[in-house]
Design a protein around this motif. Sequence first.
Motif, PDB file in Angstrom:
ATOM      1  N   ILE A 125      23.298  16.241  57.469  1.00 26.48           N
ATOM      2  CA  ILE A 125      24.228  17.355  57.241  1.00 26.48           C
ATOM      3  C   ILE A 125      25.121  17.020  56.046  1.00 26.48           C
ATOM      4  CG2 ILE A 125      26.074  18.752  58.260  1.00 26.48           C
ATOM      5  CD1 ILE A 125      24.970  17.984  61.034  1.00 26.48           C
ATOM      6  N   GLY A 126      25.580  15.775  56.001  1.00 21.69           N
ATOM      7  CA  GLY A 126      26.494  15.347  54.946  1.00 21.69           C
ATOM      8  C   GLY A 126      25.904  15.477  53.556  1.00 21.69           C
ATOM      9  N   LEU A 127      24.611  15.156  53.411  1.00 24.12           N
ATOM     10  CA  LEU A 127      23.968  15.236  52.092  1.00 24.12           C
ATOM     11  C   LEU A 127      24.007  16.676  51.571  1.00 24.12           C
ATOM     12  CD1 LEU A 127      21.012  12.781  52.730  1.00 24.12           C
ATOM     13  CD2 LEU A 127      22.667  12.597  50.849  1.00 24.12           C
ATOM     14  N   VAL A 128      23.787  17.641  52.459  1.00 24.54           N
ATOM     15  CA  VAL A 128      23.830  19.046  52.043  1.00 24.54           C
ATOM     16  C   VAL A 128      25.268  19.478  51.770  1.00 24.54           C
ATOM     17  CG1 VAL A 128      23.313  21.426  52.733  1.00 24.54           C
ATOM     18  CG2 VAL A 128      21.737  19.581  53.350  1.00 24.54           C
ATOM     19  N   GLN A 129      26.184  19.072  52.673  1.00 26.97           N
ATOM     20  CA  GLN A 129      27.592  19.452  52.512  1.00 26.97           C
ATOM     21  C   GLN A 129      28.171  18.890  51.212  1.00 26.97           C
ATOM     22  OE1 GLN A 129      30.310  20.771  55.141  1.00 26.97           O
ATOM     23  NE2 GLN A 129      28.544  22.134  55.095  1.00 26.97           N
ATOM     24  N   LEU A 130      27.769  17.672  50.877  1.00 23.33           N
ATOM     25  CA  LEU A 130      28.265  17.059  49.646  1.00 23.33           C
ATOM     26  C   LEU A 130      27.879  17.905  48.432  1.00 23.33           C
ATOM     27  CD1 LEU A 130      29.615  14.817  48.050  1.00 23.33           C
ATOM     28  CD2 LEU A 130      27.534  13.448  48.283  1.00 23.33           C
ATOM     29  N   GLY A 131      26.648  18.437  48.470  1.00 15.90           N
ATOM     30  CA  GLY A 131      26.193  19.309  47.391  1.00 15.90           C
ATOM     31  C   GLY A 131      27.001  20.586  47.295  1.00 15.90           C
ATOM     32  N   LYS A 132      27.647  20.969  48.402  1.00 10.04           N
ATOM     33  CA  LYS A 132      28.427  22.217  48.430  1.00 10.04           C
ATOM     34  C   LYS A 132      29.921  21.981  48.291  1.00 10.04           C
ATOM     35  CE  LYS A 132      27.159  24.836  52.116  1.00 10.04           C
ATOM     36  NZ  LYS A 132      26.510  25.223  53.402  1.00 10.04           N
ATOM     37  N   LEU A 133      30.327  20.695  48.294  1.00 11.21           N
ATOM     38  CA  LEU A 133      31.758  20.385  48.407  1.00 11.21           C
ATOM     39  C   LEU A 133      32.595  20.997  47.272  1.00 11.21           C
ATOM     40  CD1 LEU A 133      34.125  18.998  49.812  1.00 11.21           C
ATOM     41  CD2 LEU A 133      33.479  16.854  48.678  1.00 11.21           C
ATOM     42  N   ASP A 134      32.143  20.850  46.035  1.00  3.50           N
ATOM     43  CA  ASP A 134      32.922  21.398  44.917  1.00  3.50           C
ATOM     44  C   ASP A 134      33.064  22.916  45.052  1.00  3.50           C
ATOM     45  OD1 ASP A 134      33.387  18.948  43.818  1.00  3.50           O
ATOM     46  OD2 ASP A 134      31.740  19.059  42.363  1.00  3.50           O
ATOM     47  N   ARG A 135      31.958  23.564  45.410  1.00  2.63           N
ATOM     48  CA  ARG A 135      31.996  25.017  45.581  1.00  2.63           C
ATOM     49  C   ARG A 135      32.985  25.397  46.694  1.00  2.63           C
ATOM     50  NH1 ARG A 135      26.460  26.807  47.244  1.00  2.63           N
ATOM     51  NH2 ARG A 135      25.916  24.713  46.570  1.00  2.63           N
ATOM     52  N   ARG A 137      36.379  27.608  46.320  1.00  2.00           N
ATOM     53  CA  ARG A 137      36.614  28.814  47.138  1.00  2.00           C
ATOM     54  C   ARG A 137      37.966  28.712  47.855  1.00  2.00           C
ATOM     55  NH1 ARG A 137      37.361  33.751  48.162  1.00  2.00           N
ATOM     56  NH2 ARG A 137      37.066  34.399  50.325  1.00  2.00           N
ATOM     57  N   ARG A 138      38.314  27.517  48.339  1.00  2.00           N
ATOM     58  CA  ARG A 138      39.628  27.361  48.979  1.00  2.00           C
ATOM     59  C   ARG A 138      40.746  27.566  47.960  1.00  2.00           C
ATOM     60  NH1 ARG A 138      37.173  23.690  53.107  1.00  2.00           N
ATOM     61  NH2 ARG A 138      36.705  22.371  51.331  1.00  2.00           N
ATOM     62  N   GLU A 139      40.521  27.103  46.728  1.00  2.00           N
ATOM     63  CA  GLU A 139      41.523  27.327  45.676  1.00  2.00           C
ATOM     64  C   GLU A 139      41.741  28.821  45.454  1.00  2.00           C
ATOM     65  OE1 GLU A 139      40.078  25.362  42.125  1.00  2.00           O
ATOM     66  OE2 GLU A 139      40.986  23.443  42.673  1.00  2.00           O
ATOM     67  N   GLU A 140      40.606  29.541  45.444  1.00  2.00           N
ATOM     68  CA  GLU A 140      40.680  30.986  45.196  1.00  2.00           C
ATOM     69  C   GLU A 140      41.512  31.673  46.287  1.00  2.00           C
ATOM     70  OE1 GLU A 140      37.175  33.937  43.721  1.00  2.00           O
ATOM     71  OE2 GLU A 140      36.791  32.886  45.582  1.00  2.00           O
ATOM     72  N   ILE A 141      41.245  31.298  47.541  1.00  2.00           N
ATOM     73  CA  ILE A 141      41.964  31.916  48.662  1.00  2.00           C
ATOM     74  C   ILE A 141      43.454  31.544  48.600  1.00  2.00           C
ATOM     75  CG2 ILE A 141      42.188  31.975  51.185  1.00  2.00           C
ATOM     76  CD1 ILE A 141      39.103  31.317  51.241  1.00  2.00           C
ATOM     77  N   ILE A 142      43.734  30.271  48.309  1.00  2.00           N
ATOM     78  CA  ILE A 142      45.136  29.845  48.237  1.00  2.00           C
ATOM     79  C   ILE A 142      45.859  30.597  47.113  1.00  2.00           C
ATOM     80  CG2 ILE A 142      46.659  27.895  47.670  1.00  2.00           C
ATOM     81  CD1 ILE A 142      44.664  26.093  49.190  1.00  2.00           C
ATOM     82  N   GLY A 143      45.161  30.821  46.004  1.00  2.00           N
ATOM     83  CA  GLY A 143      45.744  31.601  44.904  1.00  2.00           C
ATOM     84  C   GLY A 143      46.146  32.992  45.386  1.00  2.00           C
ATOM     85  N   GLN A 144      45.276  33.615  46.188  1.00  2.00           N
ATOM     86  CA  GLN A 144      45.587  34.948  46.712  1.00  2.00           C
ATOM     87  C   GLN A 144      46.728  34.896  47.715  1.00  2.00           C
ATOM     88  OE1 GLN A 144      41.551  35.628  47.933  1.00  2.00           O
ATOM     89  NE2 GLN A 144      41.107  36.957  46.175  1.00  2.00           N
ATOM     90  N   HIS A 185      43.826  23.120  40.555  1.00  2.00           N
ATOM     91  CA  HIS A 185      42.979  22.594  39.496  1.00  2.00           C
ATOM     92  C   HIS A 185      42.419  21.260  39.984  1.00  2.00           C
ATOM     93  CE1 HIS A 185      41.551  21.699  35.518  1.00  2.00           C
ATOM     94  NE2 HIS A 185      42.151  20.526  35.569  1.00  2.00           N
ATOM     95  N   ASP A 186      41.103  21.115  40.027  1.00  2.00           N
ATOM     96  CA  ASP A 186      40.473  19.881  40.526  1.00  2.00           C
ATOM     97  C   ASP A 186      41.005  19.505  41.907  1.00  2.00           C
ATOM     98  OD1 ASP A 186      38.828  19.390  38.422  1.00  2.00           O
ATOM     99  OD2 ASP A 186      40.135  17.928  37.443  1.00  2.00           O
ATOM    100  N   SER A 187      41.313  20.489  42.719  1.00  2.00           N
ATOM    101  CA  SER A 187      41.985  20.180  43.986  1.00  2.00           C
ATOM    102  C   SER A 187      40.991  20.140  45.140  1.00  2.00           C
ATOM    103  CB  SER A 187      43.051  21.238  44.274  1.00  2.00           C
ATOM    104  OG  SER A 187      42.438  22.415  44.765  1.00  2.00           O
ATOM    105  N   SER A 188      41.485  19.688  46.286  1.00  2.00           N
ATOM    106  CA  SER A 188      40.676  19.714  47.509  1.00  2.00           C
ATOM    107  C   SER A 188      41.617  20.082  48.644  1.00  2.00           C
ATOM    108  CB  SER A 188      40.048  18.348  47.763  1.00  2.00           C
ATOM    109  OG  SER A 188      41.052  17.353  47.805  1.00  2.00           O
TER     110      SER A 188
END
Length: 375
Positions: A251-261, A265-272, A292-295
Amino acid sequence: MKIRLFKPSVGEEELASIKDSFDSAWLGLGPKVAEFERQWSRYVGSQESVGVNSCTAALHLALSAYRFPEGKKVLVPALTFAATAMAALYNRLIPVFVDIDEHTLGLDLADLERKYDKDCVAVMPVHFGGHPVPMDNLVSWAKARGLKVIEDCAHSAGGKYKGKTLGTWGDIGCYSFEEKKCMTTGDGGMISSDDAELLKPLRHSRWIGINKDTWERYEEYQLGQPDVNSWYYEISDIGYKYNMNDLMASIGLVQLGKLDRMNRRREEIIGQYTAGIQGLTKVTSAIPYDLHDSSYWAFVVRVQERERFIAAMQARGIATGVHYMPLPMQPLFMKYASENPVATRIWRELVTLPLFPDLTPEEVEYVISAVQAYQ
Ligand SMILES: *Cc1c(COP(=O)(O)O)cnc(C)c1O
């Protein structure tokens, strides 16, 4: 409408990856864990990583790597999840609670200096909600005093501070893949460091202290070098059953590939969210979100009359959370209590609102209007 507080973003890709492990019928500690560790190291930019079954285990083992004498002190924030301070207790060390900065909810460096004494051996900063502690200042402060820095990155997988990934500023970084965190493996955690030698014994500690795991023995067998003594292993130190397994790593290998995305997306929601609550007097952002470059893992607000606010959200089907009651207020930690006036005052105003990548635009709008309607 009913809106959860956190929700893992998992689907067909993760299922396909698990199926792969099923097909090979290797579910325990094996090649997927090794592959996930390699990819994780490359992603964060660390020499070495060790996969474990939680960030709680990661923090425990990270601190154990230094074999600090019993009774020494570890500086931890007063406002964090219990695991940060629990790691000190597991290692027979004393947690020293440090107050938080009112504007970031992270460690207050001035209070760190006040709480420091010669018995302190390590400091464990938490990037609260994903907001980075100023690691350049913290690391130079710690180095000048001979302290080890173990970063609790449970809220901040993949985020950067001044261009450098969180978890790589200190001596060791610990990450959480629990289902509510930035990315998930169900439960899971990772220990990363540039000091490969330091992490080496932790591979044994996570596997009951055994110096050779079953996958290594199986590999020898498969490579056609079955040695009649391949069953042999040694245990020279206390160990735990803390390993990550191949199902989690799949699961982690797939999630890692999606982590930046997912982080974008969380940045976008927080902006709103922040735009939506701007100008409100009763509800304000608790963290200076720098998108910016956030998590960022959580969207935290400060409200007056918290119980009334929580009830108002509940009435509209919106889940909320409180992160956290300061640890020194917990019965277990009371005897380590110290003066933490900021945490003690402002935690009563903190409320966490729903944040996860799969929130729909309608749900985001719905949360914003509910908060705006709170008078
Ligand atoms: C969630 C969390 C942990 C523990 O993570 P697990 O993977 O659930 O063990 C540690 N520290 C902080 C700050 C957390 O929020």
